[in-house]
Write a protein that holds these residues in place. Structure first.
Motif, PDB file in Angstrom:
ATOM      1  N   ILE A   1     -20.516   6.913  -6.834  1.00 57.10           N
ATOM      2  CA  ILE A   1     -21.557   6.075  -7.446  1.00 57.10           C
ATOM      3  C   ILE A   1     -20.967   4.728  -7.860  1.00 57.10           C
ATOM      4  O   ILE A   1     -21.530   3.667  -7.595  1.00 57.10           O
ATOM      5  N   LEU A   2     -19.789   4.768  -8.479  1.00 55.73           N
ATOM      6  CA  LEU A   2     -19.182   3.523  -8.961  1.00 55.73           C
ATOM      7  C   LEU A   2     -18.776   2.633  -7.781  1.00 55.73           C
ATOM      8  O   LEU A   2     -18.917   1.404  -7.841  1.00 55.73           O
ATOM      9  N   ALA A   3     -18.301   3.270  -6.710  1.00 53.41           N
ATOM     10  CA  ALA A   3     -17.909   2.491  -5.535  1.00 53.41           C
ATOM     11  C   ALA A   3     -19.122   1.831  -4.887  1.00 53.41           C
ATOM     12  O   ALA A   3     -19.014   0.783  -4.251  1.00 53.41           O
ATOM     13  N   ASP A   4     -20.257   2.447  -5.065  1.00 52.11           N
ATOM     14  CA  ASP A   4     -21.503   1.938  -4.497  1.00 52.11           C
ATOM     15  C   ASP A   4     -22.043   0.715  -5.239  1.00 52.11           C
ATOM     16  O   ASP A   4     -22.977   0.071  -4.766  1.00 52.11           O
ATOM     17  N   LEU A   5     -21.479   0.430  -6.427  1.00 51.46           N
ATOM     18  CA  LEU A   5     -22.039  -0.636  -7.273  1.00 51.46           C
ATOM     19  C   LEU A   5     -21.965  -2.020  -6.621  1.00 51.46           C
ATOM     20  O   LEU A   5     -22.785  -2.877  -6.899  1.00 51.46           O
ATOM     21  N   HIS A   6     -20.946  -2.238  -5.777  1.00 59.26           N
ATOM     22  CA  HIS A   6     -20.779  -3.557  -5.149  1.00 59.26           C
ATOM     23  C   HIS A   6     -20.776  -3.431  -3.631  1.00 59.26           C
ATOM     24  O   HIS A   6     -20.290  -2.435  -3.100  1.00 59.26           O
ATOM     25  N   ASP A   7     -21.245  -4.460  -2.946  1.00 57.94           N
ATOM     26  CA  ASP A   7     -21.076  -4.492  -1.494  1.00 57.94           C
ATOM     27  C   ASP A   7     -19.768  -5.216  -1.157  1.00 57.94           C
ATOM     28  O   ASP A   7     -19.033  -5.641  -2.060  1.00 57.94           O
ATOM     29  N   GLU A   8     -19.484  -5.391   0.140  1.00 51.73           N
ATOM     30  CA  GLU A   8     -18.178  -5.970   0.539  1.00 51.73           C
ATOM     31  C   GLU A   8     -18.018  -7.412   0.072  1.00 51.73           C
ATOM     32  O   GLU A   8     -16.920  -7.927  -0.008  1.00 51.73           O
ATOM     33  N   ASN A   9     -19.164  -8.047  -0.220  1.00 49.89           N
ATOM     34  CA  ASN A   9     -19.092  -9.454  -0.599  1.00 49.89           C
ATOM     35  C   ASN A   9     -19.088  -9.638  -2.121  1.00 49.89           C
ATOM     36  O   ASN A   9     -19.286 -10.743  -2.626  1.00 49.89           O
ATOM     37  N   GLY A  10     -18.916  -8.534  -2.853  1.00 51.36           N
ATOM     38  CA  GLY A  10     -18.852  -8.635  -4.308  1.00 51.36           C
ATOM     39  C   GLY A  10     -20.211  -8.687  -4.989  1.00 51.36           C
ATOM     40  O   GLY A  10     -20.295  -8.900  -6.197  1.00 51.36           O
ATOM     41  N   HIS A  11     -21.285  -8.507  -4.197  1.00 56.47           N
ATOM     42  CA  HIS A  11     -22.616  -8.501  -4.817  1.00 56.47           C
ATOM     43  C   HIS A  11     -22.904  -7.160  -5.457  1.00 56.47           C
ATOM     44  O   HIS A  11     -22.548  -6.118  -4.912  1.00 56.47           O
ATOM     45  N   VAL A  12     -23.589  -7.198  -6.589  1.00 59.62           N
ATOM     46  CA  VAL A  12     -23.999  -5.967  -7.254  1.00 59.62           C
ATOM     47  C   VAL A  12     -25.212  -5.411  -6.523  1.00 59.62           C
ATOM     48  O   VAL A  12     -26.166  -6.134  -6.219  1.00 59.62           O
ATOM     49  N   ARG A  13     -25.165  -4.095  -6.227  1.00 61.33           N
ATOM     50  CA  ARG A  13     -26.193  -3.505  -5.363  1.00 61.33           C
ATOM     51  C   ARG A  13     -27.341  -2.859  -6.135  1.00 61.33           C
ATOM     52  O   ARG A  13     -28.243  -2.286  -5.533  1.00 61.33           O
ATOM     53  N   VAL A  14     -27.329  -2.948  -7.448  1.00 61.63           N
ATOM     54  CA  VAL A  14     -28.442  -2.388  -8.226  1.00 61.63           C
ATOM     55  C   VAL A  14     -29.712  -3.179  -7.892  1.00 61.63           C
ATOM     56  O   VAL A  14     -29.725  -4.410  -8.034  1.00 61.63           O
ATOM     57  N   PRO A  15     -30.772  -2.491  -7.430  1.00 57.43           N
ATOM     58  CA  PRO A  15     -31.977  -3.225  -7.029  1.00 57.43           C
ATOM     59  C   PRO A  15     -32.530  -4.094  -8.167  1.00 57.43           C
ATOM     60  O   PRO A  15     -32.609  -3.657  -9.312  1.00 57.43           O
ATOM     61  N   GLY A  16     -32.887  -5.328  -7.830  1.00 60.26           N
ATOM     62  CA  GLY A  16     -33.475  -6.244  -8.814  1.00 60.26           C
ATOM     63  C   GLY A  16     -32.456  -6.932  -9.701  1.00 60.26           C
ATOM     64  O   GLY A  16     -32.831  -7.724 -10.572  1.00 60.26           O
ATOM     65  N   PHE A  17     -31.151  -6.656  -9.488  1.00 56.87           N
ATOM     66  CA  PHE A  17     -30.130  -7.184 -10.397  1.00 56.87           C
ATOM     67  C   PHE A  17     -30.169  -8.709 -10.492  1.00 56.87           C
ATOM     68  O   PHE A  17     -29.984  -9.278 -11.567  1.00 56.87           O
TER      69      PHE A  17
END
Ligand code: BES
Ligand code: ZN
Length: 464
Positions: free
Chosen positions: A241-257
């Motif tokens: 879950i924690l690894a899923d928080l960011h994509d490869e470009n450093g963007h936060v993947r939480v919807p609407g963030f």
């Protein structure tokens, strides 16, 4: 104000600096770690020390109980005081000291040392965050009173003892005491300078949302040989879950963030670019080379103007000496989000919880614990108090004062605005290498000494 008036105060500060340092040492010896219940007595002691010190300077001051650690409030209005009534804020509590083994000396045995460049520094937990900083203001008041028997402006002081643990008592306290605390402008000394020659006023701070997540699987810890392969391991679930928080470009993947997050205006970006900070310099000071955040943005933009997600702690399974073959029944993490203008803390919290819940597999449950939430903030940069303070700072330091952003969070700035209707001026003398929140925290002696002189000048300038 005639030059002689302020010059006499500055001379007094210079003559008294050794005693000022001794007084700071006395406060630094008190282990006021607000987040640790075992240190509640030390917090009360630090509050009493502050109140006694203010009373000794002719303030009418006292400690005020809260459900947590006490507040300290003091007032002094001299007959000749003119100009805005200021509310000065600082916090007497400090961060925990762990890992203690990385400190070269006892965190609560303050000492003067020399850094690699031969500069004198004060080493102790809280030296920079925030005891040294709050005392710069108190010592400036002391010098004014000693020399002229008065303060140039009416002053109210508020010291908090829960800043490092999310200020749980602050909002009710401000609401209950709004009349006593609402004045013309708040002065806050809990930030840094641009560099050693250039003083700064902070015009923006990031907000903060803290969340603790606890993943539970089996009803008890399991032998990883007897059950591994068949039983769900909450450490694995949590890590994924924690690894899923960011994509490869450093963007936060939480919807609407990023909903409502504005691009930094070109004029402000240009002003920041003109400060000449490079990734090499910024990261070099902490032993790093490669920017790790969102791609395509300068490091200053990354820390001053962009929202982030950081995992601050992970606990799960056996972490003691040696080795233990175990599948733990639970694993937990502390995650924080730094927010910028346009992001609502509670919306982000809810989106994060949904993001996590959607990734928790069968046989696992998740519990959430909230740890504070405050929005990103910016302060009015066109006020007359701002202009006067910039002038006062520029008079003291080798280079003119600049207006900068900051990636840290000081939620009280928002509360002062919303509850007390006051704007804040964020003036501080810390440096990026002060190691606040880390082992071997220090405050430059020059920050302390010239910080005191700076406040003496700011008070004079505000009274004009
Ligand atoms: N003084 C710091 C924040 C800071 C440091 C702001 C330097 C700007 C420049 C403050 O004591 C702090 O550490 N705040 C916490 C937030 C709090 C709610 C735990 C933070 O920013 O993590
Ligand atoms: Zn602080």
């Amino acid at each position: 104000m005639a030059d002689a008036v302020i010059d006499a105060v500055l001379a007094r500060i210079d003559a008294d600096i050794d005693e000022s340092v001794e007084r700071l040492f006395a406060l630094l010896r008190i282990a006021s770690i607000s987040t640790d219940p075992d240190h509640a007595r030390a917090c009360a002691e630090a509050a009493n020390w502050c109140a006694d010190t203010l009373n000794g300077l002719g303030f009418v001051a006292g400690t005020r109980p809260t459900p947590g650690h006490p507040m300290v409030v003091g007032h002094r209005t001299d007959a000749t005081a003119a100009g805005p009534h200021v509310l000065f804020y600082g916090h007497y509590d400090v961060q925990p000291v762990d890992p203690l083994e990385l400190w070269h000396t006892d965190p609560f045995a303050p000492r003067l040392a020399e850094d690699e460049a031969g500069r004198k520094v004060i080493v102790a937990r809280g030296a920079a965050d925030d005891k040294g900083q709050l005392l710069t203001f108190v010592e400036a008041c002391r010098a004014w009173i000693a020399v002229h028997g008065r303060l140039p402006v009416p002053v109210t002081i508020l010291f908090e003892g829960e800043e490092e643990s999310g200020s749980p008592s602050l909002v009710p306290f401000l609401e209950a005491n709004a009349k006593e605390l609402s004045h013309d402008v708040a002065l806050i000394c809990d930030t840094g300078m641009w560099d050693r020659e250039t003083p700064a006023i902070n015009s923006s701070l990031r907000g903060l949302v803290g969340e603790e997540i606890v993943i539970t699987a089996a009803s008890k810890d399991l032998h990883s040989g007897l059950f591994g392969g068949a039983a769900r391991n909450p450490n694995h679930v949590l890590a994924k879950i924690l690894a899923d928080l960011h994509d490869e470009n450093g963007h936060v993947r939480v919807p609407g963030f990023y909903d409502g997050v504005a691009e930094t205006p070109a004029a402000i970006r240009a002003q920041w670019d003109s400060l000449g900070m490079t990734a090499e310099t910024f990261l070099g000071g902490i032993g790093l080379k490669y920017p790790a955040g969102e791609g395509g943005r300068s490091v200053l933009e990354q820390v001053w103007a962009r929202p982030t997600a950081e995992v601050n702690g992970m606990i799960g399974g056996y972490t003691g000496p040696g080795f233990k073959t175990v599948i733990p029944s639970r694993a937990s993490a502390k995650v924080s989000f730094r927010l910028v203008g346009g992001q609502d803390p509670e919306t982000i919290r809810a989106a994060f919880r949904e993001f996590v819940a959607a990734r928790v597999p069968g046989d696992c449950s998740v519990a959430f614990h909230a740890h504070g939430g405050s929005p990103g903030l910016s302060v009015d940069i066109d006020s007359p108090h701002m202009a006067r303070s910039l002038k006062a700072l520029s008079d003291e330091w080798p280079k003119p004062a600049v207006v900068i952003g900051s990636g840290g969070s000081i939620p009280i700035v928002g509360y002062f605005k919303d509850i007390l209707g006051m704007d804040s001026l964020l003036i501080g003398f810390g440096h990026a290498d002060d190691q606040i929140h880390s082992p071997n925290e220090k405050y430059d002696l020059a920050s302390f000494h010239k910080g005191i002189r700076s406040w003496a000048r700011v008070l004079a300038e505000l009274a004009e």
